[in-house]
Design a protein around this motif. Structure first.
Motif, mmCIF file in Angstrom:
data_model
loop_
_atom_site.group_PDB
_atom_site.id
_atom_site.type_symbol
_atom_site.label_atom_id
_atom_site.label_comp_id
_atom_site.label_asym_id
_atom_site.label_seq_id
_atom_site.Cartn_x
_atom_site.Cartn_y
_atom_site.Cartn_z
ATOM 1 N N ALA A 1 48.965 39.169 35.012
ATOM 2 C CA ALA A 1 48.594 40.135 34.149
ATOM 3 C C ALA A 1 47.654 40.757 34.192
ATOM 4 O O ALA A 1 47.869 42.199 34.034
ATOM 5 C CB ALA A 1 48.621 39.081 32.765
ATOM 6 N N THR A 2 46.859 40.415 35.478
ATOM 7 C CA THR A 2 46.075 41.395 35.772
ATOM 8 C C THR A 2 46.194 40.862 37.262
ATOM 9 O O THR A 2 45.359 39.833 37.470
ATOM 10 C CB THR A 2 44.532 41.169 35.871
ATOM 11 N N PRO A 3 45.667 41.910 38.254
ATOM 12 C CA PRO A 3 45.856 42.158 40.082
ATOM 13 C C PRO A 3 44.652 41.302 40.257
ATOM 14 O O PRO A 3 43.195 41.897 39.231
ATOM 15 C CB PRO A 3 46.585 43.013 40.785
ATOM 16 N N ALA A 4 44.442 40.642 41.330
ATOM 17 C CA ALA A 4 43.122 41.206 41.620
ATOM 18 C C ALA A 4 42.927 42.904 42.571
ATOM 19 O O ALA A 4 43.337 42.405 42.908
ATOM 20 C CB ALA A 4 43.245 39.354 42.684
ATOM 21 N N VAL A 5 41.372 42.523 42.190
ATOM 22 C CA VAL A 5 40.958 43.673 42.444
ATOM 23 C C VAL A 5 39.713 43.619 44.009
ATOM 24 O O VAL A 5 38.755 42.468 42.900
ATOM 25 C CB VAL A 5 40.189 44.827 41.761
#
Length: 146
Positions: free
Chosen positions: A126-130
């Motif tokens: 849902a939200t990638p790691a940055v």
């Protein structure tokens, strides 16, 4: 006559014992109870077990982004060549660092890691790691979520 009578009784007892040996087993009620217990256990344990795969994807994305950012920061300090690992996208950040240089971002867990605008099945979160690199400092800017 008594020997015949006792032999007959002995034969009947043996026959009865052999029938009981063939009739041993579980009753239908016992089997149904076992099936119900197994159903309850699977209903409780299965969702927790399936959730572990999502947690593993999130953890892997966070680790990959942070490791790539750490490797980039180390390579920039030592002057070594840096190659972006598979499954991680390298980009320049929209924000400037405190020293005025652009930040470098590393994204992992994105649904489109090959750049063709088509999602890769099973890789997207849902939200990638940055992870962001400013100079030699590395921060996990956005943790991945499933």
């Amino acid at each position: 006559m008594t020997t015949l009578n006792s032999r007959l009784q002995l034969a009947l007892i043996k026959r009865k014992k052999s029938k009981n040996a063939l009739q041993k087993g579980f009753t239908l009620v016992e089997l149904l109870i076992v099936v119900v217990i197994l159903g309850i256990l699977s209903g409780v344990a299965l969702p927790n077990f399936l959730n572990q795969a999502d947690k593993a994807k999130v953890s892997a994305a966070n680790t990959a982004a942070k490791a790539a950012a750490n490797a980039f920061a180390q390579a920039s300090v030592t002057g070594d060549a840096f190659t972006t690992p598979d499954g991680v996208l390298k980009g320049t950040g929209a924000t400037a660092c405190s020293d005025g240089t652009d930040s470098t971002t590393f994204t992992a867990g994105s649904p489109d890691l090959d750049g063709d605008d088509k999602p890769i099945a099973g890789t997207g979160l849902a939200t990638p790691a940055v992870a962001t690199v400013c100079g030699t400092g590395v921060t996990l800017a956005t943790g991945a979520t499933s």
